[in-house]
Design a protein around this motif. Structure first.
Motif, mmCIF file in Angstrom:
data_model
loop_
_atom_site.group_PDB
_atom_site.id
_atom_site.type_symbol
_atom_site.label_atom_id
_atom_site.label_comp_id
_atom_site.label_asym_id
_atom_site.label_seq_id
_atom_site.Cartn_x
_atom_site.Cartn_y
_atom_site.Cartn_z
ATOM 1 N N HIS A 2 0.846 -1.188 0.000
ATOM 2 C CA HIS A 2 0.000 0.000 0.000
ATOM 3 C C HIS A 2 0.886 1.243 0.000
ATOM 4 O O HIS A 2 2.073 1.166 0.325
ATOM 5 N N TYR A 3 0.283 2.356 -0.355
ATOM 6 C CA TYR A 3 1.004 3.626 -0.293
ATOM 7 C C TYR A 3 0.100 4.671 0.337
ATOM 8 O O TYR A 3 -1.126 4.597 0.255
ATOM 9 N N GLY A 4 0.732 5.645 0.974
ATOM 10 C CA GLY A 4 -0.019 6.694 1.647
ATOM 11 C C GLY A 4 -0.186 7.955 0.819
ATOM 12 O O GLY A 4 -1.173 8.658 0.947
ATOM 13 N N SER A 24 3.527 2.445 2.496
ATOM 14 C CA SER A 24 3.018 2.193 3.845
ATOM 15 C C SER A 24 3.688 0.972 4.437
ATOM 16 O O SER A 24 4.066 0.042 3.729
ATOM 17 N N GLU A 37 1.457 7.440 10.875
ATOM 18 C CA GLU A 37 0.330 6.737 10.254
ATOM 19 C C GLU A 37 0.809 5.752 9.202
ATOM 20 O O GLU A 37 0.126 4.780 8.884
ATOM 21 N N THR A 38 2.011 5.968 8.661
ATOM 22 C CA THR A 38 2.530 5.081 7.622
ATOM 23 C C THR A 38 3.163 3.817 8.187
ATOM 24 O O THR A 38 3.636 2.968 7.429
ATOM 25 N N ASP A 40 1.495 1.520 9.565
ATOM 26 C CA ASP A 40 0.486 0.502 9.250
ATOM 27 C C ASP A 40 0.653 0.067 7.794
ATOM 28 O O ASP A 40 0.590 0.891 6.876
ATOM 29 N N HIS A 43 -2.190 1.178 5.444
ATOM 30 C CA HIS A 43 -2.536 2.607 5.371
ATOM 31 C C HIS A 43 -2.623 3.041 3.907
ATOM 32 O O HIS A 43 -1.801 2.656 3.074
ATOM 33 N N GLY A 44 -3.592 3.832 3.595
ATOM 34 C CA GLY A 44 -3.690 4.407 2.253
ATOM 35 C C GLY A 44 -4.365 3.500 1.251
ATOM 36 O O GLY A 44 -5.341 2.824 1.565
ATOM 37 N N GLY A 72 6.604 5.588 5.604
ATOM 38 C CA GLY A 72 6.792 4.190 5.857
ATOM 39 C C GLY A 72 8.248 3.790 5.636
ATOM 40 O O GLY A 72 9.176 4.547 5.848
#
Length: 183
Positions: A2-4, A24, A37-38, A40, A43-44, A72
């Motif tokens: 994933h990416y934020g 992320s 938050e990254t 996780d 996330h995103g 991240g």
């Protein structure tokens, strides 16, 4: 993977105007991380073929100097496996544009079998990166005057020269190169 976030006109994370991808997932959990938050891994948004095509389109203009990979943590093994096919496409399509990457791990750990960030494709990913900023952010070593990094323990490594010479070679900003002594 994933990416934020994707930044399509980033001037803070490398030389020139860049496209940046914030992946992320991070197990480093640096104290005072600017993007906790990254940490996780979910996330995103998912990093899909459509995302990759969008990034390649953003890279096309001549004023885009390169691509920067941040988090991240890009060097979490699952993120390496997610990003490798994209980096290969990117370098094939834009060989003249530089790739910079940020990691909380140090290069020595990335290259050592048996460490957490080292996996079967780490060396391949490293071969596709021009400049690597390594090391965790350390609040006690925070220095706002540093270029492209947050704390003095972090290194800006010329990865192409480092891999060629088998020893760490720090990157030198070409815009600050000495003109020599005038006669």
């Amino acid at each position: 993977m994933h990416y934020g976030e994707i930044k399509n006109y980033d001037i803070a994370n490398g030389i020139g105007v860049r496209v940046s991808l914030f992946v992320s997932g991070c197990t480093n959990h640096c104290e005072h991380c600017f993007q906790p938050e990254t940490w996780d891994f979910t996330h995103g948004e998912p990093f899909t073929e459509k995302t990759q095509e969008e990034l390649l389109q953003l890279m096309k203009p001549d004023y885009i100097h390169g691509f920067t990979l941040l988090g991240g943590e890009p060097f979490e093994p699952e993120n390496q496996r997610g990003i490798l096919p994209f980096l290969q496409k990117l370098k094939q399509e834009f060989p003249e544009k530089t790739v910079w990457a940020y990691t909380g791990f140090v290069l020595e750990d990335l290259m050592t079998e048996g460490t957490h960030p080292h996996c079967e494709i780490t060396e391949t990913i490293l071969s596709l990166i021009d400049v690597l900023i390594d090391g965790r952010f350390v609040e006690a070593k925070k220095d706002l005057s540093l270029q492209f990094r947050g704390s003095s323990n972090q290194r800006i490594i010329d990865l192409k020269k480092t891999l060629a010479e088998g020893r760490v070679i720090l990157w030198e900003d070409p815009s600050k190169a000495s003109e020599g002594t005038k006669i």
